[in-house]
Design a protein around this motif. Structure first.
Motif, short mmCIF file in Angstrom:
data_model
loop_
_atom_site.label_atom_id
_atom_site.label_comp_id
_atom_site.label_asym_id
_atom_site.label_seq_id
_atom_site.Cartn_x
_atom_site.Cartn_y
_atom_site.Cartn_z
N GLU A 23 0.82 -1.22 0.00
CA GLU A 23 0.00 0.00 0.00
C GLU A 23 0.86 1.27 0.00
O GLU A 23 0.37 2.34 -0.33
CB GLU A 23 -0.94 0.01 1.22
CG GLU A 23 -2.04 -1.03 1.16
CD GLU A 23 -1.64 -2.41 1.66
OE1 GLU A 23 -2.52 -3.29 1.71
OE2 GLU A 23 -0.46 -2.63 2.01
N CYS B 98 -5.11 3.18 0.39
CA CYS B 98 -5.85 2.16 1.13
C CYS B 98 -7.29 2.11 0.62
O CYS B 98 -7.79 3.07 0.05
CB CYS B 98 -5.85 2.47 2.63
SG CYS B 98 -4.20 2.39 3.35
N HIS C 92 -8.91 0.32 6.62
CA HIS C 92 -7.73 -0.32 6.03
C HIS C 92 -6.49 0.49 6.37
O HIS C 92 -5.45 -0.07 6.73
CB HIS C 92 -7.93 -0.45 4.51
CG HIS C 92 -6.82 -1.14 3.80
ND1 HIS C 92 -6.52 -0.89 2.48
CD2 HIS C 92 -5.93 -2.08 4.19
CE1 HIS C 92 -5.51 -1.63 2.10
NE2 HIS C 92 -5.12 -2.37 3.12
#
Length: 154
Positions: A96, A115, A120
């Motif tokens: 990410e 994200c 998240h």
């Protein structure tokens, strides 16, 4: 060749402007516009690549289409500057994280993270980034909108 030694002329600038706008622009259409051969353009592009001015070409993937709705910038405070390389190597294992910048100022590192949502993001921060040995703390900024996205002007 060092970039400081690189000389680009008007033809190089026209080629670069076309390809920076759309890297899929056919070389022959640029050649016709400029009035030189496609081979001459390829030769100029090779020169610009070998100088380091051009660093490949790529497609831009829109993360939102893949469900990544939250874009955040995370300032990372390290407990010691000597941990930078070790921490950076662990950042590389977190998909990410899109960008990492070693910075001056309050933070040691500034990260750009994509994200799926805020939950998240919180998981990435709490379970991955903040658990890395050497990360003292983080400061997070969520991007609400990106107004400017451009390259350096030629």
């Amino acid at each position: 060749m060092k970039v400081s030694e690189l000389k680009i002329d008007g033809i190089d600038k026209v080629i670069l402007k076309h390809l920076m706008k759309d890297a899929r622009t056919p070389i022959l259409s640029i050649a016709r516009e400029i009035g030189i051969s496609g081979a001459a353009i390829h030769q100029r592009l090779r020169k610009l690549e070998s100088s380091g001015l051009i660093e490949g070409s790529k497609f831009h993937v829109n993360p939102k289409v893949l469900g990544y709705e939250t874009l955040a910038f995370v300032g990372v405070y390290l407990d010691a500057a000597s941990r930078y390389i070790t921490v950076l190597n662990q950042f590389k294992d977190i998909p990410e994280i899109l960008e990492s910048h070693y910075t001056t100022g309050n933070w040691s590192v500034l990260l750009k993270i994509a994200c799926k949502n805020n939950e998240h993001l919180m998981t990435i921060l709490n379970q991955q980034i903040q658990t890395i040995k050497g990360v003292a703390r983080t400061e997070t900024f969520i991007s609400l909108d990106q107004q400017i996205n451009r390259q350096i002007s030629i």
